[in-house]
Scaffold this active site. Structure first.
Site, PDB file in Angstrom:
ATOM      1  N   LYS A 103      37.941  33.479  56.176  1.00 45.98           N
ATOM      2  CA  LYS A 103      39.092  33.504  55.260  1.00 45.98           C
ATOM      3  C   LYS A 103      39.427  34.956  54.884  1.00 45.98           C
ATOM      4  CE  LYS A 103      42.015  32.450  51.931  1.00 45.98           C
ATOM      5  NZ  LYS A 103      43.098  31.539  51.756  1.00 45.98           N
ATOM      6  N   THR A 119      38.924  30.933  47.467  1.00 44.59           N
ATOM      7  CA  THR A 119      38.734  32.184  48.205  1.00 44.59           C
ATOM      8  C   THR A 119      37.781  33.077  47.415  1.00 44.59           C
ATOM      9  OG1 THR A 119      40.912  32.084  49.235  1.00 44.59           O
ATOM     10  CG2 THR A 119      39.898  34.252  49.105  1.00 44.59           C
ATOM     11  N   LYS A 164      44.083  41.598  44.930  1.00 50.94           N
ATOM     12  CA  LYS A 164      42.776  40.946  44.828  1.00 50.94           C
ATOM     13  C   LYS A 164      42.182  40.678  46.217  1.00 50.94           C
ATOM     14  CE  LYS A 164      42.572  36.348  43.963  1.00 50.94           C
ATOM     15  NZ  LYS A 164      41.820  35.670  45.046  1.00 50.94           N
TER      16      LYS A 164
END
Lengths: 298, 298
Positions: B173, B97, B241
């Site tokens: 994503k 990611t 994050k």
């Protein structure tokens, strides 16, 4: 007193089939609605109506209120005289979506006359009303709940006794609307970011609908965000109102609700842009106004 | 060139079973991880390892990167020399990611050497990695996608070609994480309001999980919010994050994301309260700090 006769006030898209489901379970139901056309529809379906809320309530053992808001509920009960017309010891069942604080006030006024009060808002929409499969979030003392239970079972198949204190049912319904409103708005926010990067919206919702990112609202409202004029299942202004109730409940409880507050702003903006009467998936227009959909959108 | 040999970098909780699934499909896989224990685990499972990322990549036809973030991907490719060690015409598949902008930069550097680059982040967690049932969001030109397809099919059963341009997979994503993060936070917000009114949290999630207010995250994380120390499925700091990446993507695209921004604040607060390493359902602690749970909570 076992409830056999019911006055049903508010014969709208949901109220009419709910009254019909009570009739099917052998309750004696007398319906009333301010709109003559709604009363005529009930008569055409074989139902009983009255010329006023008080006349419908005359001697009834229960009064079901499926009106638009708390102001209408107060008007029917106190101004139109429906409360006083009920049998002594009758049960008032408030099923409209109302602010928790207003439900408490109404409950006090009803129980002061020696009658029972049951706070019983619903979710499940017109489909649930028609099928008798509503979710009903009930708050009432145990004895009042017991009296209302057979009536509620005729309209819903998921009847939850969430608390003893009127207003708690309204709170659960409020929380339900908080989640629904935020889930619709965040689906629009997600679409908005994806379209900026040229991602196809239909594929986006297909992927998200099958992943941990899914919500009931994303699967239902997401695809409608890609239509220019989807049929109106529920309007933008319903969430302007309902998220307003959510935030009022937060104020009353002194609870900070940052996501609900942000979502409310987006529904307000969509309404301000002229989409208040359109399908609530049109909240995406507020995002589109902020984050212009690129012309070369894939 | 049909891919038969694969270098797999990043043998963590997800990377290890993904590498194993490639081996089961008859690919020749050489794994590498900075942690000696992770390499030893692969050897114990009958796999091949190498002493460095460059050694693993030596002559391989594909390089799969399942590292922690974009900085690690750059380090493996450019500093550790894995890119230059690959066969000419090999395909680099980035599955971590990463921010969309960083993926574009890495893609340019890879394709400048004449090799293919495929942006292919995943969702589905450890369970999806183990079962080969990951959702994979792929962005790459058609010829690069075709080369990577058999490799991806070994690891996921929902492989979507979302666009031609590297960075678009990372965007999808990112949007996935936007939805997941907001859905977890709003479940906590809903619980917080309900508990103020003395509603039982377990009943609340039972009602909401079966209504239009439901989300995958509400059903999964909601009940964990009622536990004092739920096992850590994914930590609060992961969403600190990932929602950070969401907001960076919004900045880069000039897209306003009011709900994601508000949700990020709540995860930051939960981390600041000392819960960064705890299960992400602990975002409810930030709401609890703001909206104290009453002592007489039902």
């Amino acid at each position: 007193m076992v409830v056999t006769s019911i006055a049903f006030i508010g014969l709208g898209a949901m109220g009419a089939p709910m009254a019909e489901n009570l009739r099917k379970r052998q309750f004696r139901v007398t319906g009333f609605d301010m709109r003559e056309s709604a009363r005529a529809a009930l008569v055409a379906a074989g139902g009983q109506t009255a010329d006023s809320a008080a006349a419908a309530a005359e001697g009834a053992e229960a009064l079901v209120l499926m009106v638009v808001n708390a102001a209408q509920a107060r008007s029917v009960l106190f101004d139109a005289g429906a409360l006083e017309a009920l049998a002594p010891g009758a049960t008032v069942i408030l099923m409209a979506t109302c602010p928790p604080g207003e439900v408490e006030t109404i409950a006090d006024a009803v129980t002061n006359t020696g009658r029972h009060f049951v706070d019983a808002p619903v979710s499940g929409g017109v489909k649930g009303a028609e099928g008798g499969t509503l979710t009903i979030m009930v708050a009432a003392p145990a004895d009042s709940f017991a009296k209302a239970k057979p009536v509620l079972d005729a309209m819903g198949d998921k009847v939850f006794h969430v608390g003893q204190k009127p207003g708690q049912g309204a709170t659960v319904k409020t929380v339900n609307q908080l989640l629904c409103g935020v889930h619709i708005a965040v689906a629009a926010e997600a679409l908005s970011l994806a379209q900026k990067a040229g991602i196809d919206g239909k594929m986006l919702f297909e992927i998200m609908g099958g992943s941990a990112a899914s919500s009931w609202m994303l699967r239902d409202r997401g695809p409608r965000m890609l239509d220019d004029e989807p049929p109106v299942a529920s309007a933008v202004d319903i969430f302007v109102k309902d998220l307003g109730i959510v935030l009022d409940a937060g104020r009353a409880a002194k609870a900070a609700l940052p996501l609900a507050a942000a979502a409310h702003q987006m529904f307000l903006a969509a309404s301000g842009l002229g989409h208040g009467g359109r399908d609530d998936s049109h909240v995406v227009r507020a995002y589109r106004a902020l984050n212009r959909k690129p012309d070369n959108d894939a």
